[in-house]
Design an enzyme around this catalytic site. Sequence first.
Site, PDB file in Angstrom:
ATOM      1  N   THR A  73      43.418  35.498  33.855  1.00 62.36           N
ATOM      2  CA  THR A  73      43.152  36.495  35.247  1.00 62.36           C
ATOM      3  C   THR A  73      44.784  37.281  35.303  1.00 62.36           C
ATOM      4  O   THR A  73      44.701  38.279  34.571  1.00 62.36           O
ATOM      5  CB  THR A  73      43.183  35.643  36.483  1.00 62.36           C
ATOM      6  OG1 THR A  73      44.278  34.513  36.390  1.00 62.36           O
ATOM      7  CG2 THR A  73      41.686  34.933  36.608  1.00 62.36           C
ATOM      8  N   THR A 122      44.911  21.867  36.793  1.00 66.33           N
ATOM      9  CA  THR A 122      45.752  22.574  37.101  1.00 66.33           C
ATOM     10  C   THR A 122      45.895  24.102  36.654  1.00 66.33           C
ATOM     11  O   THR A 122      46.504  24.962  36.701  1.00 66.33           O
ATOM     12  CB  THR A 122      47.165  22.241  36.629  1.00 66.33           C
ATOM     13  OG1 THR A 122      47.462  20.899  36.629  1.00 66.33           O
ATOM     14  CG2 THR A 122      48.442  22.835  37.325  1.00 66.33           C
ATOM     15  N   SER A 169      44.561  42.768  46.997  1.00 62.95           N
ATOM     16  CA  SER A 169      44.259  44.097  47.549  1.00 62.95           C
ATOM     17  C   SER A 169      45.235  45.028  48.290  1.00 62.95           C
ATOM     18  O   SER A 169      46.297  44.577  47.895  1.00 62.95           O
ATOM     19  CB  SER A 169      43.493  43.622  49.131  1.00 62.95           C
ATOM     20  OG  SER A 169      44.445  42.953  50.020  1.00 62.95           O
TER      21      SER A 169
END
Lengths: 422, 422
Positions: free
Chosen positions: A169, A206, A422
């Site tokens: 990510t 984790t 965002s």
Amino acid sequence: MLKGSAMAKDLPTSPLAPAQFPNLLPVAGVEFATTATNSRYKGRDDLLLAVFAEGTEVAGVFTRSKAPSAAVDWCRAALGVTAGKGVRALVVNAGNANAFTGRAGKATVEAVAAEVAATLGCAPHDVMQASTGVIGNPLDPAVITAHLPMLAGALGATAWDKAANAIRTTDTFPKGSCRIAEIDGYPVVIDGIAKGSGMIAPDMATMLSFVFTNAAIPAAVLQDILAGTVDRTFNCITVDSDTSTSDTLLAFATGQNARHQAITSFDDPRLDDFKVKFEEVLLELAHLVVKDGEGAEKFVTIRVSGAEDDRAARKVGLAIANSPLIKTAIAGADANWGRVVMAVGKSGEAADRDKIDIDIGGQPVTREGMVLPDYDEARATEHFKTRDVQIDVALGIGTGKATVWTCDLTHGYISINADYRS
Amino acid sequence: MLKGSAMAKDLPTSPLAPAQFPNLLPVAGVEFATTATNSRYKGRDDLLLAVFAEGTEVAGVFTRSKAPSAAVDWCRAALGVTAGKGVRALVVNAGNANAFTGRAGKATVEAVAAEVAATLGCAPHDVMQASTGVIGNPLDPAVITAHLPMLAGALGATAWDKAANAIRTTDTFPKGSCRIAEIDGYPVVIDGIAKGSGMIAPDMATMLSFVFTNAAIPAAVLQDILAGTVDRTFNCITVDSDTSTSDTLLAFATGQNARHQAITSFDDPRLDDFKVKFEEVLLELAHLVVKDGEGAEKFVTIRVSGAEDDRAARKVGLAIANSPLIKTAIAGADANWGRVVMAVGKSGEAADRDKIDIDIGGQPVTREGMVLPDYDEARATEHFKTRDVQIDVALGIGTGKATVWTCDLTHGYISINADYRS
């Protein structure tokens, strides 16, 4: 809303990243393929399908979050059915965690498992799943299932860097580790990949990490090896004290081309070298996760000794490693050892203020609760300016010890997280 | 090494600071004076001496740190001797916490108490002390005692802003609160001052705060009032989850000009208004501490309901309030409610993912574990851009509730703490 997707591409590689992705050997019985779904991230792979030979066994540890993701629920339930026997596939998507998505989230994992099972000709509960990314957005199963035929047609055994890349990510580099262990004198391969840079705290795996070996190890034994190892590796790292809803660590043992005799017990001494190498893989991955901690500029090793017991030592170590005041002091190369005392005090574990010995970078700083007259702060400051910071704390209470690892807390962490989604 | 001293002066006032220091009324039986020791801070007051009329009673709560400061040890021991009766003085210095200073630290508090006692003609254990600032540097008692004669000669009852200023470290504004309560129809004054901007987490008083009243309340009753109130005020705020070695909250009741009849019991209904106003003072001070959180730009109120019990609600609230990921999201005006779910999950308290209701700024965001179709993220983002952020979480499990307060985590926090001391 998807400013984060552009940003994730733009993040500079962590200064703590290794020079290159390591050379991961093929694991007999493991094939995989990756692709770009172009949903959250554009133009980079974000979907991984791994397919395992028949007879592969799997063990898993998961987040202790009380609000786990749908994929975590799915894996736990599937393992409950199969006891880890006969796993055939692993599907991982990055960008959407499918967490806190209610009934829709459950429907998605069911649909994905059914479609993978149909594609491979196995049962849905033979399919493991993991999702990572934003919490709370419904995940359309088609984002995954639409690509299954292509992925199933593109399987191969060698592109580990692509697999490690596809599960990222905000990670700034792919994470992998490889070791060769011997069982009965025969080599077996252990490969691992991982992702995780924020929401990293020890309360189980984790982050996402997947370990693959061609050793023939029954799921129950593999589970014991995994659980014990995690406590000394992934459960000893922390970036920001936050616990993900999606933490998943799965270990797959294919048994393919494994020429050793059958393993039936965790205590079998023939497993000794495997356990050592397995732990090395997990520790290397755990360290890589810390080294990619959001905004990390320094890798920090905290060794605690003289605690009441090992558990207490780890708790003290994590209190130090999770202290924003210590992590910012390291970022600023301020050898503010007083904050270490503060963290020992707040851990709640037994400590005698007047017995605490602190060393920084190997230099004694305090003895018997007081700063040493010849303590050279300039030298400690210089040490805090390096990439590898070492803090030792001896509590003088008992024989418990632990090592934990973390990174510094920098402006980069704020920039990344004030602005991630965002 | 003292770069921090220049910096402390240069920090801009928090944008959340009140327009001005409130008007604190004199408290009969309390006189005080301040001065600049010019030790750590140059050219500003950093030493406070308060002197109390004979018969003043005192109650205290202290840090739960296992490595408390010498002053905390001193106060605890003194209260053990006097049971809070007959306190005559309070000495507070800012800049050096006299914590983790071993035998030297103990010698310092003993020397200071002896000198104050000699100056005022009382016993050493009638002298309360508090120190705040850097941990681990020996504190020369002369830094304090050299100024005692001057301070004793300059006592007055009105300069509360100077008192509140003299106890500051990195605080960017002085903190005070005043209420008038009625007992038996007669007014009594309650004044409070506080300091604290970093190392703020609830595990007791969480900073330095001193409350003064002219009510005549026995120490044992005052202690019960204080302990109960702290749990709903100072123990419900957090800035950075770090617990100070020096947290001290003392309440002094002089009994001077108090025309009410004697109070002997905590349950006396004549104390009702006093308890309300006392809590208002502590709550106002606690909020001011948050509003001066290092780098704070937003004041965040987190209300948790539907928890198993009040304790569980507070723990969930603090898990949210202490999450770096949530605090950075608020800093970046990213209404990332998924991180709230994460924090609920990591709190370890009972929760059912599919029952969690979240509201942001009064707008319903999720119901039954799923985002609402008409949730207006732009509206939530606008709310996160204001100075007062409100997050409500209903767990749907029981009737427990709690409100906690925190601030956002900004680049300012990093700048201040990467650079505070050296």
